[in-house]
Design a protein around this motif. Sequence first.
Motif, mmCIF file in Angstrom:
data_model
loop_
_atom_site.group_PDB
_atom_site.id
_atom_site.type_symbol
_atom_site.label_atom_id
_atom_site.label_comp_id
_atom_site.label_asym_id
_atom_site.label_seq_id
_atom_site.Cartn_x
_atom_site.Cartn_y
_atom_site.Cartn_z
ATOM 1 N N LEU A 55 -1.491 2.940 -9.534
ATOM 2 C CA LEU A 55 -0.229 2.674 -10.208
ATOM 3 C C LEU A 55 -0.373 3.006 -11.690
ATOM 4 C CD1 LEU A 55 0.788 -0.730 -8.586
ATOM 5 C CD2 LEU A 55 1.248 1.587 -7.784
ATOM 6 N N ASN A 56 0.732 2.997 -12.397
ATOM 7 C CA ASN A 56 0.674 3.290 -13.836
ATOM 8 C C ASN A 56 -0.204 2.286 -14.574
ATOM 9 O OD1 ASN A 56 2.393 5.402 -13.357
ATOM 10 N ND2 ASN A 56 4.239 4.310 -13.992
ATOM 11 N N SER A 57 -0.303 1.085 -14.011
ATOM 12 C CA SER A 57 -1.110 0.045 -14.646
ATOM 13 C C SER A 57 -2.594 0.136 -14.289
ATOM 14 C CB SER A 57 -0.576 -1.338 -14.246
ATOM 15 O OG SER A 57 -0.588 -1.484 -12.830
ATOM 16 N N ASP A 58 -2.935 0.994 -13.332
ATOM 17 C CA ASP A 58 -4.331 1.134 -12.919
ATOM 18 C C ASP A 58 -5.041 2.181 -13.769
ATOM 19 O OD1 ASP A 58 -4.149 -0.712 -10.811
ATOM 20 O OD2 ASP A 58 -3.299 0.819 -9.473
ATOM 21 N N VAL A 59 -6.249 1.889 -14.130
ATOM 22 C CA VAL A 59 -7.056 2.849 -14.894
ATOM 23 C C VAL A 59 -7.505 3.992 -13.996
ATOM 24 C CG1 VAL A 59 -9.178 3.152 -16.233
ATOM 25 C CG2 VAL A 59 -7.824 1.051 -16.471
ATOM 26 N N SER A 60 -7.816 3.681 -12.761
ATOM 27 C CA SER A 60 -8.260 4.687 -11.803
ATOM 28 C C SER A 60 -7.774 4.279 -10.418
ATOM 29 C CB SER A 60 -9.785 4.807 -11.835
ATOM 30 O OG SER A 60 -10.382 3.565 -11.520
ATOM 31 N N PHE A 61 -8.098 5.079 -9.423
ATOM 32 C CA PHE A 61 -7.694 4.764 -8.058
ATOM 33 C C PHE A 61 -8.403 3.501 -7.581
ATOM 34 C CE2 PHE A 61 -6.379 9.197 -8.093
ATOM 35 C CZ PHE A 61 -5.192 9.134 -7.378
ATOM 36 N N VAL A 62 -7.654 2.665 -6.847
ATOM 37 C CA VAL A 62 -8.177 1.402 -6.341
ATOM 38 C C VAL A 62 -8.076 1.417 -4.817
ATOM 39 C CG1 VAL A 62 -7.938 -1.115 -6.351
ATOM 40 C CG2 VAL A 62 -7.430 0.211 -8.433
ATOM 41 N N LEU A 63 -9.167 1.044 -4.156
ATOM 42 C CA LEU A 63 -9.172 0.974 -2.704
ATOM 43 C C LEU A 63 -8.404 -0.266 -2.251
ATOM 44 C CD1 LEU A 63 -10.228 2.074 0.021
ATOM 45 C CD2 LEU A 63 -12.245 0.614 -0.304
ATOM 46 N N ARG A 64 -7.366 -0.045 -1.422
ATOM 47 C CA ARG A 64 -6.563 -1.162 -0.937
ATOM 48 C C ARG A 64 -6.188 -0.923 0.524
ATOM 49 N NH1 ARG A 64 -3.464 -0.701 -6.376
ATOM 50 N NH2 ARG A 64 -4.404 -2.367 -7.629
ATOM 51 N N ASN A 65 -6.033 -2.012 1.259
ATOM 52 C CA ASN A 65 -5.473 -1.928 2.599
ATOM 53 C C ASN A 65 -3.967 -1.767 2.497
ATOM 54 O OD1 ASN A 65 -7.983 -2.323 3.830
ATOM 55 N ND2 ASN A 65 -7.780 -4.559 3.689
ATOM 56 N N ARG A 66 -3.369 -1.263 3.570
ATOM 57 C CA ARG A 66 -1.924 -1.063 3.545
ATOM 58 C C ARG A 66 -1.195 -2.374 3.249
ATOM 59 N NH1 ARG A 66 -1.436 0.818 8.136
ATOM 60 N NH2 ARG A 66 -0.983 -1.099 9.251
ATOM 61 N N ALA A 67 -1.638 -3.448 3.891
ATOM 62 C CA ALA A 67 -0.956 -4.724 3.705
ATOM 63 C C ALA A 67 -1.100 -5.257 2.287
ATOM 64 C CB ALA A 67 -1.498 -5.748 4.700
ATOM 65 N N ASP A 68 -2.138 -4.820 1.580
ATOM 66 C CA ASP A 68 -2.383 -5.312 0.223
ATOM 67 C C ASP A 68 -1.960 -4.320 -0.851
ATOM 68 O OD1 ASP A 68 -3.567 -7.594 1.332
ATOM 69 O OD2 ASP A 68 -5.508 -6.591 1.487
ATOM 70 N N SER A 69 -1.362 -3.220 -0.460
ATOM 71 C CA SER A 69 -0.971 -2.218 -1.447
ATOM 72 C C SER A 69 0.035 -2.813 -2.422
ATOM 73 C CB SER A 69 -0.369 -0.992 -0.755
ATOM 74 O OG SER A 69 0.816 -1.336 -0.061
ATOM 75 N N MET A 70 -0.098 -2.432 -3.697
ATOM 76 C CA MET A 70 0.798 -2.933 -4.729
ATOM 77 C C MET A 70 2.125 -2.184 -4.736
ATOM 78 S SD MET A 70 -1.036 -5.322 -5.889
ATOM 79 C CE MET A 70 -0.089 -5.812 -7.322
ATOM 80 N N GLY A 71 2.125 -0.987 -4.192
ATOM 81 C CA GLY A 71 3.342 -0.183 -4.127
ATOM 82 C C GLY A 71 3.808 -0.001 -2.694
ATOM 83 N N MET A 72 5.018 0.508 -2.560
ATOM 84 C CA MET A 72 5.589 0.801 -1.245
ATOM 85 C C MET A 72 6.275 2.166 -1.299
ATOM 86 S SD MET A 72 7.284 -2.895 -0.245
ATOM 87 C CE MET A 72 7.875 -2.303 1.353
ATOM 88 N N ILE A 73 6.512 2.714 -0.126
ATOM 89 C CA ILE A 73 7.188 4.007 -0.028
ATOM 90 C C ILE A 73 8.689 3.817 -0.225
ATOM 91 C CG2 ILE A 73 7.764 5.914 1.496
ATOM 92 C CD1 ILE A 73 5.061 5.551 2.832
ATOM 93 N N GLN A 74 9.262 4.538 -1.173
ATOM 94 C CA GLN A 74 10.711 4.512 -1.376
ATOM 95 C C GLN A 74 11.364 5.790 -0.876
ATOM 96 O OE1 GLN A 74 12.040 3.348 -5.267
ATOM 97 N NE2 GLN A 74 14.153 3.940 -4.904
ATOM 98 N N TRP A 75 10.667 6.901 -0.998
ATOM 99 C CA TRP A 75 11.280 8.198 -0.692
ATOM 100 C C TRP A 75 10.833 8.734 0.669
ATOM 101 C CZ3 TRP A 75 14.834 8.060 -4.103
ATOM 102 C CH2 TRP A 75 14.578 7.531 -5.364
ATOM 103 N N GLY A 76 10.476 7.844 1.574
ATOM 104 C CA GLY A 76 10.012 8.282 2.889
ATOM 105 C C GLY A 76 11.150 8.581 3.836
#
Length: 673
Positions: free
Chosen positions: A283-304
């Motif tokens: 995310l914009n607030s992340d310094v780098s990529f973060v490993l997350r499970n789907r259920a714990d993702s901070m973002g969601m798909i809007q344009w799917g």
Amino acid sequence: MIYTEDFFSPGSSYPTDDVVILVDSFSNENVNFKKTLVWEDGSPMTDAKVDQIIYRKKGTFFYKRVVVNAKVLHAKIFNPFNDGINDDSPAISKMMKISSMGYTIDGNGLTYHLLNRITQEVDNFNFINFNFRLNDNYDSDCGWEITVNKNMVFENIFIDGGRGTYKNENGNIEKWIQGPGDASVPSIIPSLVDVFLFIQGDGKSKASIKKLRAVNIHAMSAITFYSYGNVDIEDSHFENISMKPFHVYHSFDDGKTQSGKTFIKNITTKDCGYLADEILEKLNSDVSFVLRNRADSMGMIQWGYGAIVSFGEYYIDNIKVENYGASAVCSDRNTKFFGNGIYISNDSDKFEANNPSGAMWFEATGDAYISNLDIDISDRGTRDLTFDSSALQTFNTELYIDNLKIKTAASKVLLKKGIRASYNNNNTVTVNNLHIGGAFQDQPVFHGIMEFAKDQYPLKSKFVLNGGIIEGGNLLFWGTGEVNLSKINAPASKIEFQSPVSTQFNKISIKESSFYYFNTITHYKQMIVENSTIISDFSYNSNSSDVVIKNSNINGLLSLPYTVVGSNIHISGGEIGRTRVNGYHIFIDNVKSRQGLYIDNAQFFTINNCILKTSESEPVIMVSNNSDRLISGMISHNILSIKTNTPAAGYILLTPEATAKVSTYNNAETNFD
């Protein structure tokens, strides 16, 4: 036997006959070359026009390949690797240049490895019988961006993007980054762009996509078009795509200028628009990529969005979608939409969106028609309910549907609404033959004005249902200008009318229908209930101008407590429960009532030829004139019954203010046990 590369090699001593018979060094097919002085367009040959495929040079002579099979060339003559290791992009680029001249390139069903991204402009593009494999990582884009000035054919194509398969063999994990979005939860998009991007700016251009099979792709889409012309996609399948299977734009400037048509026929999509079980998220607030499970993702798909076409005209003949993100099929600001045979299902909890999801979605489409829309939702991601999810989502669209079936789980809430129709302008939603079943968090049917448009008063908006079954849940109309319901069987459903604006809307019409409960606190000029049944109460808690209740049964309380000057209320036929009516002109005839009739502050009224009774300690008929509005009233030719041994109930009670203004005659007074 002379090979092409030997014959045309510098310094070869082979004779330069007018026609030479050779063997292609790469495809091993026999090929003829013939001397020529001119190029494709009739212009003189030059060294700059030698492409080493069609036009070649030996010494001082130019030769042209003789193509006898409808200008079809085997891709092997371009010397691709086809080994699944080395990059075939340079050879594909050469094929595009030759195809630009009007030739069709036949991939012979071989697999071509695209490790890089090709950017090119051609006049024509014709590829058939190709298999494509992408690179084995989630870090770099591959595929192509091609501007096609004229026409194109892309037929019998298979692409395996490696999502969840070969891309993951070395521990690679798909990457998602924050993208544009307007939801409360950040919107994330794949880190990779569209695999195949075609741009056609000529309004006369045509694109033919047939027998395309795209699977296992992590990208914004498998294939995207920007086209002012016509796009045909037929007999194709899309599966396991992180975002969109395909997207067609018939505008280059967000709709200011739009042209073109898209035709979809015999299409299937499966598992498009979802996050893998494990992702790298930034995310914009992340310094780098973060490993997350789907259920714990901070973002969601809007344009799917699924099978989406933006602007222009959109035509569908038979599409089947299994599992979708924000939508399965999306008509996005099309001038016209025609669909026949749209089948959508979702049976996995991997699928959700932070855009109010809709299996079938209309976004500000001009005119839309569907024949046979079937939506079956048996499972769905729980986060979907945070947003205003629905089976059918329509906004500012003139929509007409024949045969709409919506089914969702009965024991588990998966969607907020069945139909979510919203607007900020004057349009009509019409559904013929509706069947809705299952549990919804809000309502199976909602139609309402957008909150931001409540000051615009779009009084001509309409919602029409002709024939259907609603198995349960409520219907809510939120500032709808006109509602017409006919032959709707919904005996367990409440129907309610509300509004964010204080104004008088046009009309409510309910005919040959059954509902459990009716309530409106919204002002309507006219209301008609005919040959219908309300299982419980009927409450019209708003000012009314004209009300007609004809041959209808209302088992509970019938309440019309408010009115406007000059209003007409006519109740005839049918059976009603305890009734209270406040109106200027009231006409009640041929009605059966079980619990008493109260006329409040009428100007003129008549009660004729009715069978009325009361089983409680209240009169059969009561008339008041508290506001001194009454001019005259008539109660005649009625059968009035009170329960035996309840003389205190009485037959007719006129308040002192009404006594001198009401005439009663030929009324039979009886008792019942």
